[in-house]
Design an enzyme around this catalytic site. Structure first.
Site, short mmCIF file in Angstrom:
data_model
loop_
_atom_site.label_atom_id
_atom_site.label_comp_id
_atom_site.label_asym_id
_atom_site.label_seq_id
_atom_site.Cartn_x
_atom_site.Cartn_y
_atom_site.Cartn_z
N LYS A 165 0.84 -1.21 0.00
CA LYS A 165 0.00 0.00 0.00
C LYS A 165 0.87 1.25 0.00
O LYS A 165 1.94 1.28 0.63
CB LYS A 165 -0.91 -0.01 1.23
CG LYS A 165 -1.93 -1.12 1.21
CD LYS A 165 -2.91 -0.96 0.06
CE LYS A 165 -3.87 -2.13 -0.05
NZ LYS A 165 -4.77 -1.99 -1.21
N ASP A 194 -0.23 0.20 -4.44
CA ASP A 194 -1.66 0.47 -4.55
C ASP A 194 -2.02 1.66 -3.68
O ASP A 194 -1.91 1.59 -2.46
CB ASP A 194 -2.44 -0.77 -4.10
CG ASP A 194 -3.94 -0.62 -4.27
OD1 ASP A 194 -4.39 0.43 -4.74
OD2 ASP A 194 -4.66 -1.59 -3.91
N GLU A 220 -1.32 1.08 -8.80
CA GLU A 220 -2.75 0.78 -8.80
C GLU A 220 -3.57 1.92 -8.20
O GLU A 220 -3.20 2.47 -7.17
CB GLU A 220 -2.95 -0.52 -8.01
CG GLU A 220 -4.37 -1.02 -7.94
CD GLU A 220 -4.41 -2.44 -7.35
OE1 GLU A 220 -3.49 -3.25 -7.66
OE2 GLU A 220 -5.33 -2.75 -6.59
N GLU A 246 -11.15 -2.00 -9.99
CA GLU A 246 -11.77 -2.90 -9.01
C GLU A 246 -13.16 -2.44 -8.60
O GLU A 246 -13.90 -3.22 -8.02
CB GLU A 246 -10.87 -3.07 -7.78
CG GLU A 246 -10.71 -1.80 -6.96
CD GLU A 246 -9.70 -1.99 -5.83
OE1 GLU A 246 -8.51 -2.16 -6.12
OE2 GLU A 246 -10.11 -1.97 -4.66
N ASP A 269 -13.41 -6.83 -10.43
CA ASP A 269 -13.67 -7.77 -9.33
C ASP A 269 -15.00 -8.44 -9.64
O ASP A 269 -16.01 -7.75 -9.83
CB ASP A 269 -13.73 -7.00 -8.00
CG ASP A 269 -13.83 -7.92 -6.79
OD1 ASP A 269 -14.60 -8.90 -6.85
OD2 ASP A 269 -13.15 -7.65 -5.78
N HIS A 296 -9.08 -8.49 -9.53
CA HIS A 296 -9.08 -8.08 -8.12
C HIS A 296 -9.90 -9.10 -7.34
O HIS A 296 -11.02 -9.45 -7.74
CB HIS A 296 -9.72 -6.70 -8.02
CG HIS A 296 -9.83 -6.16 -6.63
ND1 HIS A 296 -10.91 -6.37 -5.80
CD2 HIS A 296 -8.96 -5.39 -5.92
CE1 HIS A 296 -10.71 -5.74 -4.65
NE2 HIS A 296 -9.54 -5.14 -4.69
N GLU A 333 -5.02 -11.66 -8.04
CA GLU A 333 -4.74 -11.23 -6.66
C GLU A 333 -5.03 -12.37 -5.68
O GLU A 333 -6.06 -13.04 -5.79
CB GLU A 333 -5.62 -10.02 -6.33
CG GLU A 333 -5.44 -9.53 -4.91
CD GLU A 333 -6.03 -8.14 -4.72
OE1 GLU A 333 -7.12 -7.86 -5.26
OE2 GLU A 333 -5.37 -7.31 -4.05
CA CA Z 1 -6.62 -2.29 -4.89
#
Ligand code: CA
Length: 386
Positions: A165, A194, A220, A246, A269, A296, A333
């Site tokens: 992150k 991300d 991301e 996502e 996703d 995702h 992922e």
């Molecule tokens: Ca993400």
């Protein structure tokens, strides 16, 4: 065959150690699980998230689904989608609700025919699916010792890539944190960052430039999710490949990002994009524009099973004689954060073996739901019957 019963289970589970990202801090995990039962006794499972989706399923969809033949997934999908469209509910929690129903319908189709989902989709183009480890979140302890140990554990487990992150600290602090991870894992592993939409265009360009020397494979969600022009500016202004998608809820959300190549990697996703049906079509559109599709996945075994089966069917992008993960092969992922729902809901949780997962080969999603876990973690159940 008719849909006889719709049940939904809103699940919530505490976790042992909280973790954070640029937009939130998790102290529990949740999911909305959907179960459709036919008059012949076949059970189909789906998943999305949030109590509002539970309301959509029972208050809007149940009258349109009960008594209907579950085998015509296309007709039901469009009927449900357009039942919400004029009220502008087809995205968000409405899109999640539709996704969960779609996944359950595919599960029923598989169980009814005795075929695994991947075969219903036309069969796999690879015999296993590459995954990357999602972890390396912010923790209560801001030191790097736990972070580095976690990164090294993914290397030891054989993952070829992992994602961390950014966006939760200052740009300088986040760059230093990413550099610590890169230093711990060496140069041979893929590393992704991300931001979860935390930046303005100018800040995203700033950190993208500063991260260049750390060999970051993708950046991301740099800016707010629906800002196509913002993505295009970030893409033009810094060197990292961009990923996103996502929170797309259907082909209409995805369209401009794909057609205008505002991203390099598409990450729908299946919980949100409209389930398996819509994901398949969005993935084909992305492939036509040369965009890799790396799903995702942040749900339970239901979502992992659906996502592996989908990913197994995506063509290499671009095509190559010996396609490699990250270069041409999709990488899915694989969430490593604490989540008892993900780990416990299916009788057998999915496990990665040296950065790959096996394609489910049982009928439908190919998983068995442990209904004692479902009842134990359920905080609100609803049921609709014909
Ligand atoms: Ca993400």
């Amino acid at each position: 065959m008719k849909i006889d019963r719709i049940e939904t289970f809103l699940l919530e589970s505490p976790i042992d150690e909280p973790f954070g990202w640029s937009q939130g801090w998790a102290e529990s995990r949740s999911a909305l699980i959907c179960k459709l039962t036919t008059d012949t006794g076949i059970e189909g499972w789906g998943e999305c998230s949030g109590a509002p989706s539970q309301s959509v399923i029972h208050d809007c969809f149940a009258p349109l689904l009960l008594g209907r033949d579950p085998s015509n997934i296309n007709a039901l999908w469009h009927h449900l989608h357009h039942s919400l469209h004029n009220d502008n509910l087809a995205g968000g929690f409405g899109g999640g609700a539709l996704s969960s129903i779609d996944i359950a319908l595919w599960d029923i189709a598989g169980k009814g025919s005795g075929k695994p989902l991947v075969d219903l989709l036309g069969g796999p183009v690879r015999d296993r699916v590459a995954v990357y480890a999602t972890g390396l979140y912010y923790r209560e302890d801001p030191g790097y010792a736990q972070l580095i140990a976690e990164a090294q554990s993914y290397v030891e487990d054989g993952y070829k890539g992992m994602k961390t992150k950014i966006g939760g600290l200052s740009v300088a602090e986040d760059v230093e944190r990413v550099a610590a991870i890169r230093g711990a894992i060496g140069d041979s592993r893929f590393l992704m960052v991300d931001a979860n939409k935390a930046y303005s265009v100018s800040t995203a360009i700033d950190i993208g430039k500063r991260l260049e020397g750390l060999n970051i494979h993708w950046f991301e969600e740099p800016v707010i999710a629906n800002d196509v022009d913002g993505y295009l500016k970030v893409k033009a202004g810094q060197p990292l490949a961009l990923a996103g998608g996502e929170v797309w809820y259907n082909r209409f959300d995805a369209r401009d990002f794909i057609v205008r190549r505002a991203i390099d990697i598409a990450q729908p996703d299946a919980r949100f994009i409209g389930g398996i049906s819509e994901f398949r079509d969005v993935a084909a559109s992305a492939n036509a524009m040369g965009l890799q599709v790396n799903p995702h996945v942040w749900g339970s075994s239901i979502m992992i099973a659906a996502s592996i089966s989908l990913t197994a069917t995506f063509a290499p992008c671009p095509y190559a004689r010996t396609p490699r993960p990250y270069a041409q092969e999709p990488v899915m992922e694989f969430d490593q954060t604490p989540n008892p729902i993900r780990n416990d809901l299916a009788s057998q949780p999915f496990e990665a073996n040296k950065g790959y997962v096996a394609i489910p080969d049982g009928p439908g999603l190919g998983i068995q739901i442990d209904e004692t876990v479902l009842e134990r973690l359920c905080i609100h159940k609803r049921e609709s019957r014909s």
